[in-house]
Design a protein around this motif. Structure first.
Motif, PDB file in Angstrom:
ATOM      1  N   THR A   8      -5.165   2.181  16.665  1.00 46.12           N
ATOM      2  CA  THR A   8      -5.791   3.410  17.154  1.00 46.12           C
ATOM      3  C   THR A   8      -5.270   3.713  18.551  1.00 46.12           C
ATOM      4  OG1 THR A   8      -7.823   2.827  15.956  1.00 46.12           O
ATOM      5  CG2 THR A   8      -7.970   4.595  17.592  1.00 46.12           C
ATOM      6  N   ASP A  39      -3.592   3.564   2.378  1.00 46.82           N
ATOM      7  CA  ASP A  39      -3.568   3.520   3.837  1.00 46.82           C
ATOM      8  C   ASP A  39      -4.385   4.663   4.431  1.00 46.82           C
ATOM      9  OD1 ASP A  39      -1.730   1.431   3.494  1.00 46.82           O
ATOM     10  OD2 ASP A  39      -0.022   2.803   3.586  1.00 46.82           O
ATOM     11  N   ARG A  71      -7.084  15.999   1.909  1.00 47.55           N
ATOM     12  CA  ARG A  71      -7.548  15.651   3.253  1.00 47.55           C
ATOM     13  C   ARG A  71      -8.898  16.311   3.487  1.00 47.55           C
ATOM     14  NH1 ARG A  71      -5.941  13.967   8.331  1.00 47.55           N
ATOM     15  NH2 ARG A  71      -3.886  13.354   7.542  1.00 47.55           N
ATOM     16  N   ASP A 125      -7.685  11.356   5.824  1.00 50.52           N
ATOM     17  CA  ASP A 125      -6.846  11.217   4.641  1.00 50.52           C
ATOM     18  C   ASP A 125      -7.055   9.812   4.085  1.00 50.52           C
ATOM     19  OD1 ASP A 125      -4.932  11.137   2.682  1.00 50.52           O
ATOM     20  OD2 ASP A 125      -3.203  11.347   4.031  1.00 50.52           O
ATOM     21  N   LYS A 147      -2.948   0.272   7.775  1.00 47.86           N
ATOM     22  CA  LYS A 147      -1.795   0.094   6.881  1.00 47.86           C
ATOM     23  C   LYS A 147      -2.038  -1.146   6.041  1.00 47.86           C
ATOM     24  CE  LYS A 147       2.363   0.940   5.317  1.00 47.86           C
ATOM     25  NZ  LYS A 147       2.279  -0.012   4.182  1.00 47.86           N
ATOM     26  N   SER A 154     -10.976   4.959   0.175  1.00 46.27           N
ATOM     27  CA  SER A 154      -9.701   5.036  -0.543  1.00 46.27           C
ATOM     28  C   SER A 154      -9.835   4.607  -1.994  1.00 46.27           C
ATOM     29  CB  SER A 154      -8.654   4.159   0.157  1.00 46.27           C
ATOM     30  OG  SER A 154      -8.411   4.642   1.466  1.00 46.27           O
ATOM     31  N   HIS A 169      -4.460  -2.411  11.642  1.00 43.41           N
ATOM     32  CA  HIS A 169      -5.332  -1.296  12.015  1.00 43.41           C
ATOM     33  C   HIS A 169      -5.016  -0.936  13.459  1.00 43.41           C
ATOM     34  CE1 HIS A 169      -9.693   0.317  12.749  1.00 43.41           C
ATOM     35  NE2 HIS A 169      -8.826   1.295  12.591  1.00 43.41           N
ATOM     36  N   SER A 222      -6.184   7.122   7.053  1.00 39.03           N
ATOM     37  CA  SER A 222      -5.861   7.547   8.416  1.00 39.03           C
ATOM     38  C   SER A 222      -6.734   8.731   8.791  1.00 39.03           C
ATOM     39  CB  SER A 222      -4.383   7.913   8.538  1.00 39.03           C
ATOM     40  OG  SER A 222      -4.063   8.999   7.680  1.00 39.03           O
ATOM     41  N   ASP A 262      -5.583   8.575   1.462  1.00 39.15           N
ATOM     42  CA  ASP A 262      -4.345   8.157   0.792  1.00 39.15           C
ATOM     43  C   ASP A 262      -4.520   8.025  -0.718  1.00 39.15           C
ATOM     44  OD1 ASP A 262      -1.613   7.620   0.935  1.00 39.15           O
ATOM     45  OD2 ASP A 262      -1.903   5.448   1.009  1.00 39.15           O
ATOM     46  N   TYR A 273      -6.197   9.080  17.132  1.00 37.45           N
ATOM     47  CA  TYR A 273      -5.616   8.939  15.812  1.00 37.45           C
ATOM     48  C   TYR A 273      -5.754   7.478  15.414  1.00 37.45           C
ATOM     49  CZ  TYR A 273      -2.188   8.449  12.069  1.00 37.45           C
ATOM     50  OH  TYR A 273      -1.576   8.168  10.872  1.00 37.45           O
ATOM     51  N   THR A 274      -6.213   7.207  14.188  1.00 31.73           N
ATOM     52  CA  THR A 274      -6.383   5.843  13.720  1.00 31.73           C
ATOM     53  C   THR A 274      -5.849   5.712  12.308  1.00 31.73           C
ATOM     54  OG1 THR A 274      -7.975   4.020  13.475  1.00 31.73           O
ATOM     55  CG2 THR A 274      -8.729   6.209  12.813  1.00 31.73           C
ATOM     56  N   LYS A 275      -5.310   4.529  11.997  1.00 32.23           N
ATOM     57  CA  LYS A 275      -4.759   4.294  10.663  1.00 32.23           C
ATOM     58  C   LYS A 275      -4.852   2.822  10.308  1.00 32.23           C
ATOM     59  CE  LYS A 275      -0.690   5.033   7.734  1.00 32.23           C
ATOM     60  NZ  LYS A 275       0.632   5.699   7.609  1.00 32.23           N
TER      61      LYS A 275
END
Length: 374
Positions: free
Chosen positions: A319, A362, A48, A40, A340, A356, A317, A364, A42, A336-338
């Motif tokens: 994970t 953000d 997605r 995703d 922000k 993005s 960042h 993810s 964002d 899972y990683t993101k």
């Protein structure tokens, strides 16, 4: 006709031992790391996306020749491969060089990760590739500046020296000349990395300087970076924890005495239990800070020069993941990683970015990897 057949047979018999001898000095190696991803970015106009990606998959050839007197010649040619696509990267596009080594250390000429990059690459709990790669923050700028701001690089046309390890201490030196140097500008690069290891404890430090990266009004500005790391491996090698801190500086010679600066820091850890392991890492990029060249900056660069500090330009960042080791060479892992991003930051994943396309978004992802080395 019989004479020709005999001659070919004799030539083949003589060539076979020579070919075997050459083959004995060459090792073929590689890694295939493929992932199924749900990403995703964002961006409200995008859906997605499900992707299949290669993550720094490679194949390489390396070898050495004993020259006598404790001196050896060595080479390595490593290539990017993309099993998810019909094309791959340039031949020798990854760490590739020829060098000499002895009890005094090793020297190389070629294309290689800088000592600055190498100093903390082992902290990454996800093999320093893919969307978790810590280089989304470490060695990177605020995501909305120019590519010249990045420090975690593989440097072409470089010469390096690697010391032997003595009393737990070792270091690397790197130099890359500016092959397009002019009378007005020399963009040579210098890199240094050092490590100390004792009883599971590791200390790492690195420094890099990039000369005269920007030429404006007859004045030149340098970029510099330095970082330190501490790591500890215990529980019979099954548990690893580490921390990294970094400072990047971009000189502004138009506004005398001012410079754009950015700090970053992070924590990493992993723990193995039988065939399973747990992994986690978090990195924080602080706001870009520094004096102004004039005006209001929307990027780390203004008119080609470092600009004002940028409020709300930091990011986090993180994970979390789990792995399963089928063998020493084959592992599957999921995470899972993101990232922000603050309002004025545009950090993206360092490998297989989400795209993005704007600051403040953000990205993810969830991903499942299979990694096999040979």
């Amino acid at each position: 006709m019989n004479k020709k057949v005999i001659a070919l047979a004799v030539a083949g018999a003589l060539a076979a031992p020579l070919a075997a001898q050459a083959a004995d000095n060459v090792t073929i190696y590689g890694t295939l790391n493929m992932s199924l991803e749900s990403v995703d970015n964002d961006n409200p106009t995008d859906a997605r996306r499900t992707r299949v990606n290669s993550n720094s998959s490679n194949i390489g050839f390396k070898g050495e020749e004993d020259l006598g007197g404790g001196l050896k010649a060595w080479f390595q040619v490593e290539n990017d491969v993309r099993p998810d696509a019909s094309t791959s990267g340039a031949w020798a596009g990854r760490n590739s060089a020829v060098g000499l080594s002895g009890n005094w250390g090793s020297v190389l000429l070629g294309n290689w990760d800088t000592p600055y990059k190498v100093a903390t690459i082992g902290y990454d709990r996800f093999y320093a590739t893919g969307m978790p790669d810590i280089e989304a923050v470490i060695g990177n700028n605020n995501g909305v500046g120019g590519t010249t701001a990045g420090f975690s690089t593989r440097q072409g046309s470089t010469v390096q020296y690697w010391s032997p390890k003595f009393a737990g201490f070792s270091f690397r030196l790197g130099y890359a000349p500016d092959e397009a140097e002019t009378a007005a500008q020399d963009r040579a690069r210098y890199s240094l990395g050092a490590s100390y290891e004792w009883m599971g404890l590791g200390l790492d430090a690195a420094y890099e300087k990039r000369n005269e990266q920007r030429l404006t009004g007859g004045q030149l500005g340098d970029d510099t970076a330095w970082k330190v790391g501490v790591r500890y491996t215990f529980n019979q090698g099954n548990t690893f924890v580490g921390a990294v801190w970094e400072n990047l500086k971009y000189e502004n010679v138009v506004a005398a005495g001012s410079e754009a600066k950015r700090d970053a820091w992070g924590l990493v850890g992993s723990h193995r239990m039988g065939n399973f392991d747990l992994r986690a890492q978090w990195f924080h990029a602080d706001d870009v800070d520094g004096g102004c060249a004039g005006g209001t900056a929307t990027s780390i660069f203004v008119g080609g020069m470092p600009g004002c500090g940028i409020s709300d330009s930091g990011a986090d960042h993180y994970t979390v993941g789990v792995g399963y080791h089928f063998s020493k060479r084959t592992v599957a892992y999921a995470y899972y990683t993101k990232i922000k991003n603050d309002t004025n930051a545009g950090y993206d994943f360092a490998v297989n970015g989400a795209g993005s396309g704007a600051a403040g978004r953000d990205p993810s992802a969830f991903a499942l990897h299979v990694r096999h080395s040979f």
